[in-house]
Enzyme design. Structure first.
Site, PDB file in Angstrom:
ATOM      1  CE1 TYR A 173      26.685  68.620  60.275  1.00  0.00           C
ATOM      2  CE2 TYR A 173      26.151  69.960  58.366  1.00  0.00           C
ATOM      3  CZ  TYR A 173      26.540  69.848  59.819  1.00  0.00           C
ATOM      4  OH  TYR A 173      26.441  70.772  60.578  1.00  0.00           O
ATOM      5  N   PRO A 203      25.261  78.224  56.304  1.00  0.00           N
ATOM      6  CG  PRO A 203      23.146  77.602  56.193  1.00  0.00           C
ATOM      7  CD  PRO A 203      24.228  78.665  55.401  1.00  0.00           C
ATOM      8  CG  HIS A 242      24.124  66.249  69.229  1.00  0.00           C
ATOM      9  ND1 HIS A 242      23.612  66.517  67.869  1.00  0.00           N
ATOM     10  CD2 HIS A 242      23.330  66.171  70.043  1.00  0.00           C
ATOM     11  CE1 HIS A 242      22.266  66.382  68.053  1.00  0.00           C
ATOM     12  NE2 HIS A 242      22.019  66.452  69.351  1.00  0.00           N
ATOM     13  CE  LYS A 295      32.843  76.457  63.408  1.00  0.00           C
ATOM     14  NZ  LYS A 295      32.019  75.321  64.442  1.00  0.00           N
ATOM     15  CE1 TYR A 343      29.221  70.927  62.464  1.00  0.00           C
ATOM     16  CE2 TYR A 343      28.879  70.301  64.711  1.00  0.00           C
ATOM     17  CZ  TYR A 343      28.478  70.667  63.322  1.00  0.00           C
ATOM     18  OH  TYR A 343      27.068  70.712  63.046  1.00  0.00           O
TER      19      TYR A 343
HETATM   20  C1  PHB Z   1      20.219  73.625  62.658  1.00  0.00           C
HETATM   21  O1  PHB Z   1      19.681  72.689  63.388  1.00  0.00           O
HETATM   22  O2  PHB Z   1      19.420  74.323  62.209  1.00  0.00           O
HETATM   23  C2  PHB Z   1      21.430  73.400  61.907  1.00  0.00           C
HETATM   24  C3  PHB Z   1      22.310  72.471  62.229  1.00  0.00           C
HETATM   25  C4  PHB Z   1      23.544  72.342  61.638  1.00  0.00           C
HETATM   26  C5  PHB Z   1      23.811  73.221  60.412  1.00  0.00           C
HETATM   27  C6  PHB Z   1      22.930  74.111  60.313  1.00  0.00           C
HETATM   28  C7  PHB Z   1      21.861  74.392  60.987  1.00  0.00           C
HETATM   29  O3  PHB Z   1      25.030  73.137  59.932  1.00  0.00           O
END
Ligand code: PHB
Ligand code: APR
Length: 402
Positions: A204, A296, A75, A300, A388
């Site tokens: 997000y 999460p 990505h 990280k 990120y």
């Molecule tokens: C996930 O795909 O499980 C995932 C992606 C981004 C995050 C946390 C979990 O910040």
């Protein structure tokens, strides 16, 4: 009683333990991995799935990246969504070509277990009563029971890679470790659904009803999360109620929303930040979740575990090849600096995107202004993007024998 001898005894076969075992193997250093769960359990456990650029580079350099190369989803950007609009952050453009790769932690673990087995170095699953002693001497001993036989491993070092709920960190005497903790007043309800991802990149969302996250695992599997109270029981959520909440929070004014499909896994995870330091006591070295937990939101956790074991492998290589112990002595300081930067980033992402039960109208307007600034300033987007995709590795791959 079976008595075994190795150079490094590794407790735990999660990403930290398996990666460390392979890095040591590539440097001709022997290890034995002891895991309390079954192989199936360790592989099937559903966890996060975002790999930083540096973690991808590390797995490739270690020669364990074939699955990642075939099935990982690169990505170059992500979306931040609020007030019904998605805002694109072009991470590759902002970081000189870096990206993240979506590849489930269970895939990473499966690949690493296969690589471990191919080396023929030992890995014991289903180990019972794991304990150790004499970590303050030069010959620690790990004890466990396996297949009805009591075993002990005599080793030079113990690597505590047994996660947040393991035995290694709690076995360190009181007063040695400083611990730092923040428990968040919410958790994440997460699902896996049989639905093609409706966006190529993660979304997000900060919605009036709380945080939500759109992610994926493959071209046919969507992964979604939404913020819920920390002690929420998943039993109270029917599949219909989950979809209604996810769609309410994620649908944007241009009509974008996740595709709906059969839910194949669901659960609620609490959120906390935790650091224990130093990450060493005598000949016991903590790595990964055994020493630190991040919420999460910044994705990280696995990446920090990979960073820790790269630093540890470098130190152990220097010890065995050149009799140097200064890098072992520096291990904790080098790791902890990165851990705090990741803590800071994860806390910031979490605070910026979630609704807090004690916030007032001022706090909420300020939060929206934060998001407005974040998505309209190239400087702010660059800061998000560089963290990120991951800050530069703490030590070079060459110094760890790659
Ligand atoms: C996930 O795909 O499980 C995932 C992606 C981004 C995050 C946390 C979990 O910040
Ligand atoms: N003896 C042996 N093994 C143990 C013991 C024990 N007493 N206690 C726990 N374990 C095992 C667990 O079963 C698990 O397989 O240690 C392993 C620890 O793995 P993880 O919890 O995955 O931790 P780590 O390898 O540090 O990886 C960090 O995992 O929690 C996620 O999001 C986190 O992605 C991050 C990553």
């Amino acid at each position: 009683m079976g008595s075994l001898r190795t150079q490094v005894g590794i407790v735990g076969a999660g990403p930290a333990g398996l990666l460390l075992g392979h890095l040591l193997h590539l440097n001709g250093i022997d290890s034995i991995i002891v895991e309390s769960r079954s192989r199936e359990y360790v592989i099937d456990r559903v966890r996060a799935g975002v790999l930083e650029q540096g973690t991808v580079d590390l797995l490739m350099a270690m020669g364990v990246g074939a699955g990642l190369e075939r099935r990982g989803l690169r990505h170059d950007g992500l979306f931040i969504s609020f007030r019904g609009r998605r805002h694109h952050i072009d991470m590759a453009d902002l970081t000189g070509g870096k990206a993240i790769t979506v590849y489930g932690q269970n895939e990473v673990v499966k690949d690493l277990i296969e690589s471990r087995i191919a080396t023929t170095r030992p890995l014991y699953f289903d180990a019972e009563h794991v304990s150790f002693s004499a970590v303050d001497s030069s010959s620690p001993i790990i004890r466990f029971r396996h297949g009805g036989v009591d075993r002990e491993i005599h080793c030079d070092f113990v690597a505590g890679c047994d996660g947040f709920h393991g035995i290694c960190r709690p076995s360190i005497p009181n007063g040695v470790l400083a611990t730092y903790e923040r428990v968040y007043p919410f958790g994440w309800l997460g699902i896996l659904a049989e639905a093609a991802p409706s966006s190529d990149e993660l979304v997000y969302t900060c919605h009036e009803r709380g945080f939500a996250l759109f992610s994926m695992r493959s071209p046919t599997i969507t992964r979604l999360y939404c913020q819920v109270p920390p002690d929420e029981s998943i039993d109270g959520w029917s599949d219909g109620a989950i979809w209604e909440e996810m769609l309410t929070r994620m649908t944007t004014s241009d009509g974008w929303k996740p595709n709906v499909g059969r839910i194949i896994q669901k659960g609620v995870t609490p959120m906390r930040s935790f650091v224990a330091a130093p990450m060493r006591h005598g000949r016991l070295f903590l790595a990964g979740d055994a020493a630190h937990i991040v919420p999460p939101t910044g994705a990280k956790g696995l990446n920090l575990a990979a960073s820790d074991v790269l630093v540890l492998a470098r130190a152990m290589k220097a010890f065995y090849e050149r009799g140097r112990s200064d890098w072992l002595d520096e291990y904790s300081d080098v790791c902890v600096r990165r851990v705090w930067k990741a803590q800071r980033f994860s806390w910031w992402m979490t605070s910026t995107l979630h609704r807090f039960p004690d916030e007032n109208a001022f706090d909420h307007q300020r939060q929206i202004a934060d998001l407005d600034y974040l998505t309209s300033s190239r400087a702010a987007m660059t800061s998000l993007a560089e963290q990120y995709v991951g800050l530069a590795p703490e030590v070079s791959f060459e110094s760890a024998g790659l």
